[in-house]
Design a protein around this motif. Structure first.
Motif, PDB file in Angstrom:
ATOM      1  N   ILE A  62      25.851 -63.537 -44.674  1.00  0.00           N
ATOM      2  CA  ILE A  62      26.515 -64.075 -43.583  1.00  0.00           C
ATOM      3  C   ILE A  62      26.101 -65.149 -43.232  1.00  0.00           C
ATOM      4  CG2 ILE A  62      26.995 -63.680 -41.109  1.00  0.00           C
ATOM      5  CD1 ILE A  62      28.010 -61.320 -42.867  1.00  0.00           C
ATOM      6  N   GLY A  63      27.059 -66.390 -42.997  1.00  0.00           N
ATOM      7  CA  GLY A  63      26.538 -67.552 -42.535  1.00  0.00           C
ATOM      8  C   GLY A  63      25.786 -67.809 -41.470  1.00  0.00           C
ATOM      9  N   GLN A  64      25.072 -68.835 -41.099  1.00  0.00           N
ATOM     10  CA  GLN A  64      24.664 -69.182 -39.636  1.00  0.00           C
ATOM     11  C   GLN A  64      24.625 -70.759 -39.408  1.00  0.00           C
ATOM     12  OE1 GLN A  64      20.340 -68.361 -39.433  1.00  0.00           O
ATOM     13  NE2 GLN A  64      20.709 -66.538 -40.759  1.00  0.00           N
ATOM     14  N   ALA A  65      25.008 -70.946 -38.145  1.00  0.00           N
ATOM     15  CA  ALA A  65      25.256 -72.318 -37.542  1.00  0.00           C
ATOM     16  C   ALA A  65      23.747 -73.042 -37.401  1.00  0.00           C
ATOM     17  CB  ALA A  65      26.024 -72.329 -36.322  1.00  0.00           C
ATOM     18  N   PHE A  66      23.686 -73.940 -38.131  1.00  0.00           N
ATOM     19  CA  PHE A  66      22.348 -74.754 -37.878  1.00  0.00           C
ATOM     20  C   PHE A  66      22.426 -75.897 -37.019  1.00  0.00           C
ATOM     21  CE2 PHE A  66      22.142 -72.230 -41.975  1.00  0.00           C
ATOM     22  CZ  PHE A  66      20.666 -71.840 -41.952  1.00  0.00           C
ATOM     23  N   THR A  67      22.600 -75.662 -35.844  1.00  0.00           N
ATOM     24  CA  THR A  67      22.931 -76.486 -34.833  1.00  0.00           C
ATOM     25  C   THR A  67      22.078 -76.265 -33.630  1.00  0.00           C
ATOM     26  OG1 THR A  67      24.605 -75.051 -33.978  1.00  0.00           O
ATOM     27  CG2 THR A  67      25.568 -76.685 -35.631  1.00  0.00           C
ATOM     28  N   ASP A  68      22.015 -77.475 -32.616  1.00  0.00           N
ATOM     29  CA  ASP A  68      21.214 -77.273 -31.536  1.00  0.00           C
ATOM     30  C   ASP A  68      22.141 -76.642 -30.406  1.00  0.00           C
ATOM     31  OD1 ASP A  68      23.188 -79.102 -30.405  1.00  0.00           O
ATOM     32  OD2 ASP A  68      21.729 -80.772 -30.566  1.00  0.00           O
ATOM     33  N   GLY A  71      25.641 -77.383 -30.248  1.00  0.00           N
ATOM     34  CA  GLY A  71      26.726 -77.364 -31.163  1.00  0.00           C
ATOM     35  C   GLY A  71      26.684 -78.393 -32.020  1.00  0.00           C
ATOM     36  N   ASP A  72      25.577 -79.394 -31.864  1.00  0.00           N
ATOM     37  CA  ASP A  72      25.414 -80.728 -32.739  1.00  0.00           C
ATOM     38  C   ASP A  72      24.575 -80.168 -33.780  1.00  0.00           C
ATOM     39  OD1 ASP A  72      26.974 -82.266 -30.936  1.00  0.00           O
ATOM     40  OD2 ASP A  72      25.280 -82.665 -29.882  1.00  0.00           O
ATOM     41  N   ALA A  73      24.888 -80.766 -34.861  1.00  0.00           N
ATOM     42  CA  ALA A  73      24.029 -80.620 -36.311  1.00  0.00           C
ATOM     43  C   ALA A  73      22.901 -81.030 -36.223  1.00  0.00           C
ATOM     44  CB  ALA A  73      24.864 -81.119 -37.193  1.00  0.00           C
ATOM     45  N   LEU A  74      21.906 -80.186 -36.691  1.00  0.00           N
ATOM     46  CA  LEU A  74      20.281 -80.378 -36.749  1.00  0.00           C
ATOM     47  C   LEU A  74      20.245 -81.154 -38.137  1.00  0.00           C
ATOM     48  CD1 LEU A  74      18.741 -76.867 -35.508  1.00  0.00           C
ATOM     49  CD2 LEU A  74      18.854 -79.086 -34.618  1.00  0.00           C
ATOM     50  N   VAL A  75      19.930 -82.378 -37.946  1.00  0.00           N
ATOM     51  CA  VAL A  75      19.891 -83.072 -39.236  1.00  0.00           C
ATOM     52  C   VAL A  75      19.008 -82.718 -40.395  1.00  0.00           C
ATOM     53  CG1 VAL A  75      20.585 -85.188 -38.064  1.00  0.00           C
ATOM     54  CG2 VAL A  75      18.151 -84.632 -38.145  1.00  0.00           C
ATOM     55  N   SER A  91      29.466 -67.676 -26.562  1.00  0.00           N
ATOM     56  CA  SER A  91      27.778 -67.720 -26.609  1.00  0.00           C
ATOM     57  C   SER A  91      27.424 -68.188 -28.058  1.00  0.00           C
ATOM     58  CB  SER A  91      27.452 -66.146 -26.310  1.00  0.00           C
ATOM     59  OG  SER A  91      27.955 -65.428 -27.479  1.00  0.00           O
ATOM     60  N   ILE A  92      28.346 -68.105 -29.067  1.00  0.00           N
ATOM     61  CA  ILE A  92      27.919 -68.850 -30.250  1.00  0.00           C
ATOM     62  C   ILE A  92      29.204 -69.622 -30.566  1.00  0.00           C
ATOM     63  CG2 ILE A  92      27.420 -68.447 -32.868  1.00  0.00           C
ATOM     64  CD1 ILE A  92      27.142 -65.333 -32.205  1.00  0.00           C
TER      65      ILE A  92
END
Length: 307
Positions: A62-68, A71-75, A91-92
């Motif tokens: 299952i994928g995960q969102a690696f964001t703050d 919703g901005d990408a964590l570099v 909420s997600i």
């Protein structure tokens, strides 16, 4: 006599029900469960779970969102592909809600946005504009050219609605009005449509809430190269919206950013990416993939972020 026959038939049916219940409801599940717990099968059968420091952090399936939180990408992390599986309460914001797996339900003819008359945040983007905006965002994040054919510099689909008398083929050879349907330009005139004129007619900006379906819809190719460095999986979701894999091409354009954030060499990072790259299924089906969830958690273990 008839009652006795009726009773025997029902008793026989009850016996068959009990026997089949035991076989299919108890014995068969128990055998399958037992086999699934054998070495080599147990991990996959239990959900391919990932633990870090003794804590369950996810599943490699299952994928995960690696964001703050915005919703901005964590570099410091590799980014996954977009997901359509987001809960309705927001909420997600970046999806990957396993209880709401879904697909986008938009096809190649989805090129015209629905511009809300009251609030731009309620605009419904077409598939084309969604791809355009995502490609532009990925290009900005990774420092590559995110432009694509049929996309404006503003990150929406470059599509015109052409009005006028139609010929026998449904075309408009002599337009009287042309509108850039996906661009609602500023009222002060500071912004202009992506194209000034079409067949000698000045192109107008779209008006929010206006219906342009009566016009001939004409996508404009533009000057962007077909071979964009931003691959298709960076701008489209998987069918389930939950897949954790990306293409090696998408991983490759992220290496420079992640390596810089973690203060390691790109060669070190490429070796780790290669270790998490899987070949084609059975050697010939599908394409090579990189599991971003496993990659990012191993990245934290081997090269912790110190930012």
């Amino acid at each position: 006599m008839r009652m006795s026959s009726w009773i025997r038939q029902h008793v026989a049916a009850l016996r068959a029900l009990l026997v089949l219940t035991v076989i299919t409801g108890i014995i068969y599940p128990a055998v399958v469960l037992g086999i699934s717990q054998l070495p080599g099968l147990k991990d996959k059968a239990n959900g391919s779970l990932i633990e870090k420091d003794g804590k369950l952090v996810g599943s490699s399936l299952i994928g995960q969102a690696f964001t703050d939180g915005k919703g901005d990408a964590l570099v410091q992390y590799f980014q996954t592909r977009p997901s359509n599986s987001a809960p309705t309460d927001g909420s997600i914001p970046d999806g990957y809600d396993p209880t709401n797996t879904a697909f986008g339900n938009m096809g190649p003819e989805s090129v015209v946005d629905s511009l809300d008359a009251s609030d731009p945040k309620k605009d419904k983007l077409s598939l084309l504009s969604t791809v355009c905006s995502r490609s532009q965002a990925v290009g900005t994040l990774e420092g590559v050219d995110g432009s694509r054919p049929f996309c404006t510099s503003g990150g929406v689909g470059s599509v015109l609605a052409v009005f006028g008398p139609r010929d026998s083929h449904g075309q408009v050879p002599n337009p009287t009005k042309v509108v850039s349907v996906n661009e609602a330009c500023a009222t002060d005139g500071t912004t202009k449509p992506f194209q000034q004129a079409y067949k000698g007619v000045t192109v107008e900006c779209a008006k929010r809430g206006e219906d342009y379906s009566a016009g001939q819809i004409v996508p404009i190719r533009g000057d962007a190269a077909v071979d964009t460095p931003v691959p298709s999986d960076a701008v489209t979701a998987s069918a389930s919206g939950l897949d954790p894999q990306i293409s090696p091409d998408y991983a490759a354009i992220q290496v420079a950013r992640v390596a810089k954030a973690r203060n390691i060499s790109q060669d070190q990072l490429k070796s780790l990416v290669d270790a998490h790259t899987s070949g084609r299924a059975l050697g010939f089906m599908g394409e090579k993939t990189v599991n971003v969830v496993e990659l990012n958690y191993d990245l934290d273990s081997e090269y912790p972020f110190k930012g």
